[in-house]
Structure formats: C-alpha cells, structure tokens
Scaffold this motif. Structure first.
Motif, PDB file in Angstrom:
ATOM      1  N   LYS A   1       0.797  -1.226   0.000  1.00 18.38           N
ATOM      2  CA  LYS A   1       0.000   0.000   0.000  1.00 18.38           C
ATOM      3  C   LYS A   1       0.836   1.286   0.000  1.00 18.38           C
ATOM      4  CE  LYS A   1      -3.948  -2.026  -0.081  1.00 18.38           C
ATOM      5  NZ  LYS A   1      -4.782  -1.924  -1.317  1.00 18.38           N
ATOM      6  N   LYS A   2       2.113   1.199   0.399  1.00 14.97           N
ATOM      7  CA  LYS A   2       2.942   2.406   0.486  1.00 14.97           C
ATOM      8  C   LYS A   2       4.316   2.142  -0.127  1.00 14.97           C
ATOM      9  CE  LYS A   2       0.754   3.921   4.816  1.00 14.97           C
ATOM     10  NZ  LYS A   2       0.997   4.280   6.236  1.00 14.97           N
TER      11      LYS A   2
ATOM     12  N   ASN B   1       8.950   5.914   9.489  1.00  8.83           N
ATOM     13  CA  ASN B   1       7.899   6.851   9.897  1.00  8.83           C
ATOM     14  C   ASN B   1       6.580   6.591   9.180  1.00  8.83           C
ATOM     15  OD1 ASN B   1       9.674   8.127  11.612  1.00  8.83           O
ATOM     16  ND2 ASN B   1      10.162   9.784  10.183  1.00  8.83           N
ATOM     17  N   HIS B   2       6.675   6.228   7.900  1.00 10.89           N
ATOM     18  CA  HIS B   2       5.465   6.042   7.092  1.00 10.89           C
ATOM     19  C   HIS B   2       5.112   4.561   6.909  1.00 10.89           C
ATOM     20  CE1 HIS B   2       5.157  10.309   6.121  1.00 10.89           C
ATOM     21  NE2 HIS B   2       6.476  10.303   5.995  1.00 10.89           N
ATOM     22  N   GLU B   3       5.887   3.681   7.543  1.00  8.81           N
ATOM     23  CA  GLU B   3       5.617   2.245   7.505  1.00  8.81           C
ATOM     24  C   GLU B   3       5.377   1.762   6.070  1.00  8.81           C
ATOM     25  OE1 GLU B   3       2.308   1.957  10.266  1.00  8.81           O
ATOM     26  OE2 GLU B   3       3.690   1.487  11.897  1.00  8.81           O
ATOM     27  N   VAL B   4       6.346   2.050   5.207  1.00 14.87           N
ATOM     28  CA  VAL B   4       6.196   1.705   3.799  1.00 14.87           C
ATOM     29  C   VAL B   4       6.355   0.200   3.593  1.00 14.87           C
ATOM     30  CG1 VAL B   4       7.061   3.968   3.114  1.00 14.87           C
ATOM     31  CG2 VAL B   4       8.638   2.026   3.200  1.00 14.87           C
ATOM     32  N   ASP B   5       5.875  -0.274   2.471  1.00 19.99           N
ATOM     33  CA  ASP B   5       5.984  -1.692   2.122  1.00 19.99           C
ATOM     34  C   ASP B   5       7.159  -1.967   1.200  1.00 19.99           C
ATOM     35  OD1 ASP B   5       3.420  -2.633   3.389  1.00 19.99           O
ATOM     36  OD2 ASP B   5       2.602  -1.156   1.998  1.00 19.99           O
ATOM     37  N   LEU B   6       7.658  -0.902   0.547  1.00 21.24           N
ATOM     38  CA  LEU B   6       8.730  -1.082  -0.437  1.00 21.24           C
ATOM     39  C   LEU B   6       9.456   0.228  -0.653  1.00 21.24           C
ATOM     40  CD1 LEU B   6      10.026  -2.957  -2.677  1.00 21.24           C
ATOM     41  CD2 LEU B   6       8.332  -1.991  -4.248  1.00 21.24           C
TER      42      LEU B   6
ATOM     43  N   SER C   1      18.230  -1.647   5.422  1.00 17.82           N
ATOM     44  CA  SER C   1      16.781  -1.438   5.445  1.00 17.82           C
ATOM     45  C   SER C   1      16.028  -2.648   5.980  1.00 17.82           C
ATOM     46  CB  SER C   1      16.275  -1.105   4.042  1.00 17.82           C
ATOM     47  OG  SER C   1      14.863  -1.037   4.037  1.00 17.82           O
ATOM     48  N   ASN C   2      15.073  -2.386   6.875  1.00 16.59           N
ATOM     49  CA  ASN C   2      14.185  -3.439   7.349  1.00 16.59           C
ATOM     50  C   ASN C   2      13.006  -3.632   6.403  1.00 16.59           C
ATOM     51  OD1 ASN C   2      15.592  -4.098   9.772  1.00 16.59           O
ATOM     52  ND2 ASN C   2      14.795  -2.240  10.715  1.00 16.59           N
ATOM     53  N   PHE C   3      12.963  -2.837   5.350  1.00 17.07           N
ATOM     54  CA  PHE C   3      11.893  -2.904   4.359  1.00 17.07           C
ATOM     55  C   PHE C   3      12.467  -3.422   3.042  1.00 17.07           C
ATOM     56  CE2 PHE C   3      11.155   0.487   7.353  1.00 17.07           C
ATOM     57  CZ  PHE C   3       9.858   0.254   7.787  1.00 17.07           C
ATOM     58  N   PRO C   4      11.677  -4.129   2.245  1.00 17.08           N
ATOM     59  CA  PRO C   4      12.164  -4.592   0.941  1.00 17.08           C
ATOM     60  C   PRO C   4      12.656  -3.414   0.093  1.00 17.08           C
ATOM     61  CG  PRO C   4      10.086  -5.651   1.482  1.00 17.08           C
ATOM     62  CD  PRO C   4      10.303  -4.586   2.514  1.00 17.08           C
ATOM     63  N   VAL C   5      13.759  -3.618  -0.607  1.00 19.36           N
ATOM     64  CA  VAL C   5      14.342  -2.582  -1.459  1.00 19.36           C
ATOM     65  C   VAL C   5      14.435  -3.111  -2.890  1.00 19.36           C
ATOM     66  CG1 VAL C   5      16.317  -1.074  -1.883  1.00 19.36           C
ATOM     67  CG2 VAL C   5      15.702  -1.688   0.472  1.00 19.36           C
ATOM     68  N   LEU C   6      13.846  -2.373  -3.815  1.00 18.28           N
ATOM     69  CA  LEU C   6      13.919  -2.722  -5.232  1.00 18.28           C
ATOM     70  C   LEU C   6      14.888  -1.762  -5.905  1.00 18.28           C
ATOM     71  CD1 LEU C   6      12.891  -4.326  -7.703  1.00 18.28           C
ATOM     72  CD2 LEU C   6      11.053  -2.635  -7.916  1.00 18.28           C
ATOM     73  N   VAL C   7      15.973  -2.302  -6.448  1.00 18.36           N
ATOM     74  CA  VAL C   7      17.015  -1.489  -7.078  1.00 18.36           C
ATOM     75  C   VAL C   7      16.823  -1.518  -8.585  1.00 18.36           C
ATOM     76  CG1 VAL C   7      19.499  -1.159  -7.383  1.00 18.36           C
ATOM     77  CG2 VAL C   7      18.609  -1.990  -5.195  1.00 18.36           C
ATOM     78  N   ILE C   8      16.662  -0.339  -9.179  1.00 19.59           N
ATOM     79  CA  ILE C   8      16.438  -0.187 -10.613  1.00 19.59           C
ATOM     80  C   ILE C   8      17.730   0.280 -11.275  1.00 19.59           C
ATOM     81  CG2 ILE C   8      15.084   0.994 -12.394  1.00 19.59           C
ATOM     82  CD1 ILE C   8      13.505  -0.962 -10.611  1.00 19.59           C
ATOM     83  N   LYS C   9      18.140  -0.381 -12.351  1.00 19.87           N
ATOM     84  CA  LYS C   9      19.429  -0.093 -12.983  1.00 19.87           C
ATOM     85  C   LYS C   9      19.327   0.702 -14.273  1.00 19.87           C
ATOM     86  CE  LYS C   9      22.278  -1.304 -11.010  1.00 19.87           C
ATOM     87  NZ  LYS C   9      23.226  -2.421 -11.000  1.00 19.87           N
TER      88      LYS C   9
ATOM     89  N   VAL D   1      16.895  -5.648  -8.938  1.00 18.46           N
ATOM     90  CA  VAL D   1      17.179  -6.575  -7.849  1.00 18.46           C
ATOM     91  C   VAL D   1      16.313  -6.217  -6.649  1.00 18.46           C
ATOM     92  CG1 VAL D   1      18.915  -7.411  -6.217  1.00 18.46           C
ATOM     93  CG2 VAL D   1      19.560  -6.958  -8.598  1.00 18.46           C
ATOM     94  N   LEU D   2      15.593  -7.208  -6.131  1.00 24.29           N
ATOM     95  CA  LEU D   2      14.770  -7.021  -4.941  1.00 24.29           C
ATOM     96  C   LEU D   2      15.496  -7.642  -3.758  1.00 24.29           C
ATOM     97  CD1 LEU D   2      12.040  -6.224  -3.586  1.00 24.29           C
ATOM     98  CD2 LEU D   2      11.272  -8.551  -4.095  1.00 24.29           C
ATOM     99  N   SER D   3      15.741  -6.832  -2.726  1.00 25.68           N
ATOM    100  CA  SER D   3      16.449  -7.305  -1.546  1.00 25.68           C
ATOM    101  C   SER D   3      15.548  -7.195  -0.325  1.00 25.68           C
ATOM    102  CB  SER D   3      17.713  -6.472  -1.323  1.00 25.68           C
ATOM    103  OG  SER D   3      18.290  -6.739  -0.065  1.00 25.68           O
TER     104      SER D   3
END
Length: 285
Positions: A2-3, A84-89, A115-123, A251-253
């Motif tokens: 959602k965020k 702060n915003h409790e993001v999902d990604l 990061s404690n949240f999933p990180v999507l790295v775009i190249k 890459v999704l981490s």
C-alpha cells in the motif's frame, strides 16, 4: 502493498525509479512517497520547489503522491522516513560498477544492507516494468523461511515463474542431489507454484547468480540480506548489495530479521570459521 517510498536526487536514474514506483502503485493502488534528501548547503526553497515540480510531472498522473523533504544525511533519512510512514517497499536507482554519487553506488548499497523494508534497485529505464521471470537465490535453510512469503506474494501478484536457485561454490560445496532435495522441500513447505529447481556451479555466488539470471532471461533477481555490520560486514560483505551493484536487471532485496540482542551476540564457532575462510586464513596457523 500500500505504500511505496522512492528517493530522488532529480537525476535521470532516480526518475527511472520513480517511473517503476508509479507503475507498481497503479497495479496495486498504492500511495507513493516521493523523498528528496538535501545534504548540501544549497538553497532549500529551490530544492523544495524542484520537488513539487517533479510531483507535477505527467508520470505521476492518477497516483496519490506525498512529497517529503529532509535536510540530513542521505541513507539515514531514507530509512527513517520508511519507518515513519511504515512503507511496504523502497524503490531506488543505482548505477553498476561502483558509482558513488547521489543516490547511486555506495549509498544504495547501504540502504540495501540496512533497510528493514524490501528494497527494489532499478538499474535502467523500465518502460514496462515486469516481474514475470524471477530468480530467487538462497541456501533454502532456516531463517529464509521468515521472509520468503513476501517474495512469494510479489511473484503471485505478477503471475510470475520463480526459478529457485542455489549456487554451489568450491568453498561451500554441497552434493547436487542434496541441494535439489532441499530446494524441493522448501518449495513444498511454502506451497510454491510455477517454479523451477536449479543448482549452478561457479567460483563465486555473486557471479553464479548473475550468469544464471542471464541464462533464463530473468527480469528480476530476489535475494535476502543479513544486514551485517562491523567486523562481519568487512569480512563477509553483502551478497545482496554486490549483486545489486553489478546486475543489469532490477534486484529485490529483503533483510532477514535481526537476532536479539543484535549488538551483543557472540559469534558461533561456525560463524568464526566462515569469517576466517573468507580471508583465506588457516585456523591451524
């Protein structure tokens, strides 16, 4: 989902990350948080105006966007705003081969690691971002079970095929039949559908993952990271951030939960042995 948080330094690569974040937001009706972290001595008003101007770009049309401006250290602000915003990604841009300016290279690597949240790295530019062909590389033991459901949810939402991959290296040799058996057990335990079971031999896990992903024309690599710090980080490094730095595809981490107490825990004998192996130090010397 959602965020979605997308940091920007107003570069072309950061805009590619914005575009992917918006594409994802449209698919799942998510809210986009557009963050600019200003760690310079420049004009604050001009930076905020530039952020508002970016928000009005046609790429954001039809998507709910909140702009965030922080004047602080880069990766610390990204992580704190995500919390702060409790993001999902978190979606970030990154050049390969160790670029070290703005939101690329070392800064993205630190966010991937911490990061404690999933990180999507775009190249690069992703005119139509897709994740139909995902490589998930892992050892398929223990703690990975805690975060795999997030990857599985993404794969199912995209109706993707998941290539379950274990890279075998000389330093971490494992019988192929044993590896395949464990991967199949993992898939059954998690009730994975539309998957393949794969082992790949290479000198390093990093290059094995990248070469395998290329061989199956993957459009996304998914990994877990331990978020190592201090001595462990210096000696073992981070597979996820190394792959993210060198991969030509997204890459999704996802970080594994920290063990408690995280800062006071003693290293096990197995971990100590792994540390010394990574430095080619002989424990008998």
């Amino acid at each position: 989902m959602k965020k979605i948080l997308v940091p920007t330094d107003f570069s072309e690569l950061a805009f590619y990350a914005c575009d992917v974040a918006v594409q994802l937001a449209r698919k799942v009706d998510a809210w986009v948080y557009l963050l600019h972290v200003d760690n310079s001595k420049g004009n604050e008003q001009q930076a905020q105006e530039k952020l508002e101007e970016l928000k009005s770009h046609p790429v954001f049309k039809g998507v709910n966007v909140t702009v965030l401006y922080k004047k602080d250290k880069l990766e610390g602000s990204i992580l704190s705003e995500a919390q702060n915003h409790e993001v999902d990604l978190i979606v970030m841009g990154s050049h390969g081969k160790g670029a070290k300016k703005g939101l690329v290279g070392s800064n993205t690597a630190r966010v991937v690691r911490l990061s404690n949240f999933p990180v999507l790295v775009i190249k690069s530019e992703e005119q139509e971002f897709t994740s139909k062909n995902i490589v998930f590389a892992s050892n398929f033991y223990g703690e990975v079970d805690q975060v795999f459901p997030k990857i599985k949810d993404i794969a199912y939402a995209a109706e993707a095929n998941i290539h379950l991959l274990k890279v075998i290296t000389p330093k971490n040799f494992e019988n192929t039949a044993q590896s395949i058996k464990r991967i199949k057990q993992f898939a059954e335990e998690h009730r994975v559908e539309n998957y393949t079971v794969n082992t790949y031999n290479h000198e390093t896990k990093e290059q094995g993952i990248l070469q395998f992903a290329d061989s199956v024309n993957a459009d996304l690599i998914a990994l877990v990271t331990h978020g190592r710090k201090g001595l462990s980080q210096m000696l073992l490094g981070s597979l996820a951030e190394n792959v993210a730095n060198r991969s030509e595809i997204p890459v999704l981490s996802i970080k594994l939960p920290e063990k408690k107490p995280s800062d006071a825990i003693l290293l096990s004998a197995a971990t100590i042995e792994e540390l010394f192996k990574s430095t080619n130090y002989n424990l008998k010397d």
